[in-house]
Design an enzyme around this catalytic site. Structure first.
Site, PDB file in Angstrom:
ATOM      1  N   CYS A  84       0.863  -1.185   0.000  1.00 42.02           N
ATOM      2  CA  CYS A  84       0.000   0.000   0.000  1.00 42.02           C
ATOM      3  C   CYS A  84       0.898   1.232   0.000  1.00 42.02           C
ATOM      4  O   CYS A  84       2.110   1.149   0.162  1.00 42.02           O
ATOM      5  CB  CYS A  84      -0.865   0.001   1.250  1.00 42.02           C
ATOM      6  SG  CYS A  84      -1.780  -1.523   1.452  1.00 42.02           S
ATOM      7  N   ARG A 127       1.535   2.056  -6.062  1.00 40.13           N
ATOM      8  CA  ARG A 127       1.759   0.999  -5.060  1.00 40.13           C
ATOM      9  C   ARG A 127       0.491   0.240  -4.737  1.00 40.13           C
ATOM     10  O   ARG A 127       0.522  -0.818  -4.107  1.00 40.13           O
ATOM     11  CB  ARG A 127       2.335   1.599  -3.773  1.00 40.13           C
ATOM     12  CG  ARG A 127       3.683   2.262  -3.897  1.00 40.13           C
ATOM     13  CD  ARG A 127       4.090   2.911  -2.595  1.00 40.13           C
ATOM     14  NE  ARG A 127       4.302   1.916  -1.568  1.00 40.13           N
ATOM     15  CZ  ARG A 127       5.476   1.295  -1.361  1.00 40.13           C
ATOM     16  NH1 ARG A 127       6.502   1.609  -2.130  1.00 40.13           N
ATOM     17  NH2 ARG A 127       5.623   0.385  -0.441  1.00 40.13           N
ATOM     18  N   TRP A 153      -3.681  -1.624  -1.306  1.00 46.67           N
ATOM     19  CA  TRP A 153      -3.592  -2.812  -2.161  1.00 46.67           C
ATOM     20  C   TRP A 153      -3.997  -3.958  -1.245  1.00 46.67           C
ATOM     21  O   TRP A 153      -3.211  -4.413  -0.419  1.00 46.67           O
ATOM     22  CB  TRP A 153      -2.172  -2.992  -2.685  1.00 46.67           C
ATOM     23  CG  TRP A 153      -2.016  -4.224  -3.507  1.00 46.67           C
ATOM     24  CD1 TRP A 153      -1.608  -5.461  -3.082  1.00 46.67           C
ATOM     25  CD2 TRP A 153      -2.308  -4.362  -4.899  1.00 46.67           C
ATOM     26  NE1 TRP A 153      -1.622  -6.344  -4.107  1.00 46.67           N
ATOM     27  CE2 TRP A 153      -2.042  -5.725  -5.234  1.00 46.67           C
ATOM     28  CE3 TRP A 153      -2.754  -3.522  -5.876  1.00 46.67           C
ATOM     29  CZ2 TRP A 153      -2.218  -6.219  -6.523  1.00 46.67           C
ATOM     30  CZ3 TRP A 153      -2.917  -4.017  -7.155  1.00 46.67           C
ATOM     31  CH2 TRP A 153      -2.669  -5.344  -7.470  1.00 46.67           C
ATOM     32  N   ASN A 175       0.780  -0.304   6.212  1.00 49.35           N
ATOM     33  CA  ASN A 175       1.218  -1.021   5.016  1.00 49.35           C
ATOM     34  C   ASN A 175       1.938  -2.265   5.507  1.00 49.35           C
ATOM     35  O   ASN A 175       2.911  -2.169   6.241  1.00 49.35           O
ATOM     36  CB  ASN A 175       2.166  -0.154   4.175  1.00 49.35           C
ATOM     37  CG  ASN A 175       2.766  -0.939   3.005  1.00 49.35           C
ATOM     38  OD1 ASN A 175       2.146  -1.897   2.526  1.00 49.35           O
ATOM     39  ND2 ASN A 175       3.957  -0.574   2.583  1.00 49.35           N
ATOM     40  N   GLY A 176       1.447  -3.455   5.125  1.00 48.31           N
ATOM     41  CA  GLY A 176       2.108  -4.685   5.553  1.00 48.31           C
ATOM     42  C   GLY A 176       1.079  -5.758   5.877  1.00 48.31           C
ATOM     43  O   GLY A 176      -0.091  -5.644   5.506  1.00 48.31           O
ATOM     44  N   GLU A 225       8.050 -20.310 -20.360  1.00 46.79           N
ATOM     45  CA  GLU A 225       7.951 -18.977 -19.756  1.00 46.79           C
ATOM     46  C   GLU A 225       9.119 -18.098 -20.200  1.00 46.79           C
ATOM     47  O   GLU A 225       8.943 -16.921 -20.522  1.00 46.79           O
ATOM     48  CB  GLU A 225       7.893 -19.106 -18.234  1.00 46.79           C
ATOM     49  CG  GLU A 225       7.901 -17.803 -17.463  1.00 46.79           C
ATOM     50  CD  GLU A 225       6.750 -16.855 -17.807  1.00 46.79           C
ATOM     51  OE1 GLU A 225       5.798 -17.289 -18.486  1.00 46.79           O
ATOM     52  OE2 GLU A 225       6.840 -15.683 -17.426  1.00 46.79           O
ATOM     53  N   LYS A 259       8.744 -14.533 -22.159  1.00 41.90           N
ATOM     54  CA  LYS A 259       9.353 -13.289 -21.664  1.00 41.90           C
ATOM     55  C   LYS A 259      10.143 -12.612 -22.775  1.00 41.90           C
ATOM     56  O   LYS A 259      10.019 -11.432 -23.034  1.00 41.90           O
ATOM     57  CB  LYS A 259      10.274 -13.573 -20.481  1.00 41.90           C
ATOM     58  CG  LYS A 259       9.598 -13.866 -19.184  1.00 41.90           C
ATOM     59  CD  LYS A 259       8.897 -12.699 -18.543  1.00 41.90           C
ATOM     60  CE  LYS A 259       7.450 -12.501 -18.773  1.00 41.90           C
ATOM     61  NZ  LYS A 259       6.447 -13.473 -18.664  1.00 41.90           N
ATOM     62  N   GLU A 297       7.859 -11.338 -25.814  1.00 42.17           N
ATOM     63  CA  GLU A 297       6.855 -10.270 -25.578  1.00 42.17           C
ATOM     64  C   GLU A 297       7.495  -8.921 -25.278  1.00 42.17           C
ATOM     65  O   GLU A 297       6.847  -7.891 -25.435  1.00 42.17           O
ATOM     66  CB  GLU A 297       5.881 -10.658 -24.473  1.00 42.17           C
ATOM     67  CG  GLU A 297       6.444 -10.716 -23.077  1.00 42.17           C
ATOM     68  CD  GLU A 297       5.354 -10.964 -22.040  1.00 42.17           C
ATOM     69  OE1 GLU A 297       4.222 -10.492 -22.209  1.00 42.17           O
ATOM     70  OE2 GLU A 297       5.632 -11.656 -21.056  1.00 42.17           O
ATOM     71  N   HIS A 356      12.284 -34.154 -32.628  1.00 47.34           N
ATOM     72  CA  HIS A 356      11.036 -34.338 -33.396  1.00 47.34           C
ATOM     73  C   HIS A 356      10.713 -33.118 -34.244  1.00 47.34           C
ATOM     74  O   HIS A 356       9.563 -32.873 -34.580  1.00 47.34           O
ATOM     75  CB  HIS A 356       9.889 -34.658 -32.427  1.00 47.34           C
ATOM     76  CG  HIS A 356      10.125 -35.883 -31.620  1.00 47.34           C
ATOM     77  ND1 HIS A 356       9.866 -37.158 -32.076  1.00 47.34           N
ATOM     78  CD2 HIS A 356      10.683 -36.025 -30.399  1.00 47.34           C
ATOM     79  CE1 HIS A 356      10.221 -38.033 -31.171  1.00 47.34           C
ATOM     80  NE2 HIS A 356      10.713 -37.379 -30.136  1.00 47.34           N
ATOM     81  N   LYS A 384      -1.803  -5.152 -19.922  1.00 52.00           N
ATOM     82  CA  LYS A 384      -1.491  -5.863 -18.670  1.00 52.00           C
ATOM     83  C   LYS A 384      -2.574  -6.882 -18.352  1.00 52.00           C
ATOM     84  O   LYS A 384      -2.307  -7.938 -17.828  1.00 52.00           O
ATOM     85  CB  LYS A 384      -1.363  -4.874 -17.505  1.00 52.00           C
ATOM     86  CG  LYS A 384      -0.965  -5.519 -16.184  1.00 52.00           C
ATOM     87  CD  LYS A 384       0.347  -6.270 -16.289  1.00 52.00           C
ATOM     88  CE  LYS A 384       0.666  -7.096 -15.062  1.00 52.00           C
ATOM     89  NZ  LYS A 384       1.821  -8.015 -15.286  1.00 52.00           N
TER      90      LYS A 384
HETATM   91  C1  AGP Z   1       2.701 -12.546 -19.286  1.00 55.12           C
HETATM   92  O1  AGP Z   1       3.985 -11.930 -19.252  1.00 55.12           O
HETATM   93  C2  AGP Z   1       1.718 -11.757 -20.118  1.00 55.12           C
HETATM   94  N1  AGP Z   1       1.659 -10.425 -19.717  1.00 55.12           N
HETATM   95  C3  AGP Z   1       0.390 -12.462 -20.275  1.00 55.12           C
HETATM   96  O2  AGP Z   1       0.647 -13.688 -20.916  1.00 55.12           O
HETATM   97  C4  AGP Z   1      -0.416 -12.758 -18.982  1.00 55.12           C
HETATM   98  O3  AGP Z   1       0.234 -13.740 -18.228  1.00 55.12           O
HETATM   99  C5  AGP Z   1      -1.803 -13.291 -19.408  1.00 55.12           C
HETATM  100  O4  AGP Z   1      -2.454 -12.275 -20.128  1.00 55.12           O
HETATM  101  C6  AGP Z   1      -2.663 -13.731 -18.225  1.00 55.12           C
HETATM  102  O5  AGP Z   1      -2.936 -12.616 -17.412  1.00 55.12           O
HETATM  103  P1  AGP Z   1      -3.558 -12.891 -15.944  1.00 55.12           P
HETATM  104  O6  AGP Z   1      -2.547 -13.681 -15.188  1.00 55.12           O
HETATM  105  O7  AGP Z   1      -3.777 -11.530 -15.377  1.00 55.12           O
HETATM  106  O8  AGP Z   1      -4.829 -13.663 -16.133  1.00 55.12           O
END
Ligand code: AGP
Length: 611
Positions: free
Chosen positions: A2, A27, A73, A99-100, A484, A488, A491, A507, A606
Site C-alpha cells: 500500500c 503501489r 492494495w 502497510n504490511g 515462460e 518473456k 513479448e 522431433h 497488462k
Molecule cells: C505474461 O507476461 C503476459 N503479460 C500475459 O501472458 C499474462 O500472463 C496473461 O495475459 C494472463 O494474465 P492474468 O494472469 O492476469 O490472467
C-alpha cells in the site's frame, strides 16, 4: 503493497496528503482514505482511486495541518469503504494507517473481541489499532508506550502512521518490514512509503529501519527502538528524480518487480508457514480442503504466464499429491464443450483476476458443479469473486506488462497447495512435508544470490541481442520454465522464441539449429540430467549456441556449453522459482538493448479483459 503518507507542520495537511497519495498510487489503488487529526478527527475513505476519494471529500471540512493518508492494495478483506484505511479504534482514541501484513491478527482479534471490542472491517490493520487502544486504556499510559507495547506483540510486517486524540499535536510512525521514509522540512515533517511524495518539499530524508519508532511533533522528532533505546536520526540527501523513485530507483517497473521476487515470495508464504516449518496454513482453503483432497481430477486453467504456472502445478500435484491434473488454456477450455464432473476441482490462475477467457472458463466450471478455486494477485477482482475459494498471491501490484513476480508467487502458492494436500493424502511423509516447507523458506535467499549475478545476464544479452530466434529447452519441472522464458523474450524484445520439452528437439526443432541459434537449456541436476546433457551435445554437434542454466559447481556442462548461468541447488520442486530468474533478466536486458518499451511492449495490455 500500500501507499502511506503523513504530514505535520504549518501547511494545509489535506493538499500534502492528497498529492502524496497520487504519487503513491502505483503501489496500490483499490481504495483510499485520509484522516485530519487536529482538534476534531475527521476520516474520509472510500473504495476506488485517489481521484474518487477527492470527489468523495468535496465540500467536507479538510482544515488542519496534521494528518495521514493511505492508498490500499488489499491483502486482508475486500476493497470497499469499510476496509479502506485509515482505521479508528473502537473507543475512537487512535487512528492508524498500515502497510504490511499482521500474521497473528486472527488470534489478536479473538482476544480483543472477548473484551467487548466490536470490529467494523475484515482487516488486520483494524486489529492493530484496537490492540494499541486496549493497551493504552488498560495501562493508563502514553500513546507512544502503548504503540511500542502493542507492536512487541505483533508478528508480521508494518509501516505505520498513528495518531492519538489525547495527544493531538503528534504523529507516531513505526516500521518493520515495510518501508517508511520521513522527510525533514523547516519545522515540518513528511512521512511516506517512499520518497516520491516527499521530494517536492524536501530532499532531506530519514529512512526508518526495522523496529524503529518515531514520535513527531511540532517540537521535533524523537527516534527510538521498540525497546525504547534512543536512536540518532541519520539524514540523507535524496539524489533521485520522482520518476525514478516510484520505480524504486530501477529503470523500469519490470526490473523492479524482478528484484522484488525474494520479498514477494516471502510475502506469499508469510503467515502461511508454521514457526518451526511444521505446518502450512492456507486459510482460503479451510472450507474446501476435504473436497480438494478427495478430488478425482484437478483442472488448471489460465492464459499466458499463468498457464505456464499451471503447468508447473501439474507436476507438483501429480508428483506430491498423486492427483491427476489437466492444464488447459482457458480460451480453448471454455469453447471445447469440456467434460467437467462435480468431483473435479478447477483451479483458475490469474494475476489480474480479470482475464476474460479465464473468467468465462470459471463460470462454465461452476455451472457444471465443480469446486472452483482461484489463485489471484488482485484481492476482490472478478475471478476471486466468482470462485468458491482460493489463495491470494501477495506479490503486490505488478505494473510491468510482462509478468515476473506474479509467476513466481503463483508457483509458490501451487507448491504450498500440493505439499499441504500431499501431507493430508499421506503421499508425503511428515519428514518430507517439513523438509519441503523448510526448503521453501530458503528460496528467497537463493533468489537474492541469483539476482546478484545480474552482470552475467547483461553480458549474455549483449552477445545475443541481435539474434532473430531463440530456442528454450527444459525437462520435467523446468519444461514450463522453458515456455515462460521464451514468452518473456518474445513479448518484450520482439525476438521470436520457442520453448520445448528438451526431448522434443529431435522431433522437429533440431532442424532449426545452426550457428546463429542461441539455445537456452535449463539443466539443473535432476533425474533427467544425463538426458539433458545429450540434448546439449546434439545442439553443439550442429554448431548451435548453448546457454545453460546449471546448478552451482556443475562441471560437465560447463565444459560443453558456450555459456553457463549458475543457480543455487534447491529441491527439484522449487527449481522453477530459481531457474526462471536468469531468463527474466536476460530477456529484460536484451529488450532494453534493443530499445524496446519494456514496461508497455507494443500490442500488449497488462490484463486482457476482452476475448
Ligand atoms: C505474461 O507476461 C503476459 N503479460 C500475459 O501472458 C499474462 O500472463 C496473461 O495475459 C494472463 O494474465 P492474468 O494472469 O492476469 O490472467
Amino acid at each position: 503493497m500500500c501507499g502511506i503518507v503523513g504530514y505535520i507542520g504549518p501547511r494545509d495537511a489535506y493538499a500534502v496528503l492528497i498529492n502524496g497519495l497520487k504519487r503513491l498510487e502505483y503501489r496500490g489503488y483499490d481504495s483510499a482514505g485520509i484522516a485530519l487529526v487536529n482538534s476534531k478527527t475527521r476520516i474520509y475513505k472510500c473504495r476506488g482511486k485517489v481521484s474518487d476519494l477527492e470527489k468523495y471529500i468535496t465540500g467536507n471540512d479538510v482544515s488542519g495541518n496534521i494528518g495521514m493518508g493511505h492508498t490500499r492494495w488489499a491483502t486482508h478483506g475486500e476493497p470497499n469503504d469499510i476496509n479502506a484505511h485509515p482505521h479508528k479504534s473502537f473507543h475512537g482514541k487512535f487512528v492508524l494507517i498500515h502497510n504490511g501484513i499482521i500474521e497473528n491478527y486472527a488470534r489478536l482479534k479473538e482476544t480483543l473481541s472477548e473484551t467487548g471490542i466490536k470490529f467494523q472491517s475484515e482487516t488486520d490493520s483494524e486489529v492493530l489499532v484496537n490492540l494499541i487502544e486496549h493497551i493504552y486504556e488498560q495501562g493508563n499510559t502514553s500513546a507512544e508506550i502503548a504503540v511500542r507495547l502493542a507492536l512487541s506483540k505483533v508478528i508480521g510486517a508494518y509501516g505505520l502512521v498513528i495518531a492519538c486524540i489525547d495527544e493531538p499535536d503528534k504523529l507516531i510512525a513505526a516500521r518493520k518490514g515495510s518501508p517508511l521514509v520521513i522527510g525533514v522540512g523547516n519545522n515540518e515533517y513528511f512521512l511516506a512509503s517512499d520518497a516520491t511524495p516527499i521530494i517536492e518539499y524536501t530532499k532531506s530524508v530519514i529512512y526508518l529501519n526495522d523496529d524503529d519508532v518515531a514520535i513527531i511533533s511540532k517540537e521535533g522528532l524523537v527516534l527510538k527502538t521498540l525497546k525504547n533505546d534512543p536512536q540518532t536520526p541519520r539524514i540523507h540527501q535524496l539524489d533521485l528524480g520522482i520518476g525514478e523513485i516510484d520505480k524504486g530507483g530501477y529503470k523500469h517497473f519490470m526490473l523492479k518487480e524482478i528484484f522484488e521476487q525474494p520479498r514477494s515470495i516471502l510475502d506469499t508464504f508469510r503467515g502461511r508457514v508454521g514457526a518451526d516449518f511444521n505446518e502450512l496454513h492456507l486459510g482460503g482453503l479451510y472450507n474446501v480442503i476435504d473436497r480438494l483432497v478427495k478430488a478425482r481430477r484437478i483442472i488448471i486453467i489460465g492464459c499466458g504466464t499463468s498457464w505456464h504456472a499451471g503447468l508447473v502445478g501439474e507436476y507438483l500435484f501429480e508428483d506430491l499429491a498423486r492427483i491427476s491434473v489437466e492444464v488447459e488454456y482457458a480460451s480453448e477450455f471454455r469453447y471445447r464443450h469440456p467434460i467437467i464432473e462435480p468431483d473435479d476441482v478447477v483451479i483458475a490462475i490469474s494475476q489480474s483476476g480479470e482475464t476474460a477467457d479465464t473468467l468465462a472458463a470459471v463460470k462454465l466450471a461452476k455451472e457444471c458443479g465443480a469446486l472452483v478455486l482461484g489463485i489471484c494477485n488482485v484481492v476482490g477482482s472478478s475471478i476471486p469473486r466468482e470462485t468458491d475459494a482460493g489463495v491470494y498471491t501477495h506479490a503486490g501490484p505488478e505494473i510491468g506488462v510482462a509478468s515476473t513476480k506474479a509467476f513466481t508467487a503463483q508457483v509458490t502458492v501451487l507448491a504450498m497447495m500440493a505439499i499441504l494436500i500431499g501431507r493430508k493424502n499421506n503421499t508425503l511423509t511428515d519428514v518430507q512435508y517439513r523438509s519441503y516447507i523448510k526448503s521453501l523458506t530458503e528460496v528467497p535467499g537463493k533468489i537474492e544470490q541469483i539476482l546478484a549475478q545480474d552482470d552475467k545476464y547483461k553480458n549474455i544479452a549483449s552477445l545475443y541481442k541481435l539474434a532473430n530466434n531463440f530456442l528454450y529447452l527444459g525437462r520435467g519441472y523446468l519444461f514450463p520454465v522453458a515456455l515462460e522464458g521464451a514468452l518473456k523474450l518474445k513479448e518484450i524484445s520482439y525476438i521470436h522464441a520457442e520453448g520445448y520439452p528438451a526431448a522434443e528437439m529431435k522431433h522437429g526443432p533440431i532442424a532449426l539449429i545452426d550457428h546463429k541459434m542461441p539455445v537456452v537449456v535449463l539443466a539443473t541436476k535432476d533425474s533427467s540430467y544425463e538426458k539433458i546433457i545429450s540434448n546439449i551435445q546434439e545442439v553443439k554437434a550442429r554448431n548451435g549456441i548453448v546457454i545453460a542454466v546449471v546448478n552451482e559447481g556443475e562441471t560437465t556442462i560447463k565444459n560443453m556449453a558456450d555459456h553457463v548461468l549458475e543457480i543455487p541447488v534447491t529441491d527439484n520442486i522449487f527449481s522453477p522459482l530459481l531457474a526462471v530468474i536468469p531468463l527474466q533478466l536476460v530477456s529484460y536486458h536484451i529488450a532494453v538493448m534493443r530499445g524496446c518499451n519494456v514496461d508497455q511492449p507494443r500490442n500488449l495490455a497488462k490484463s486482457v479483459t476482452v476475448e
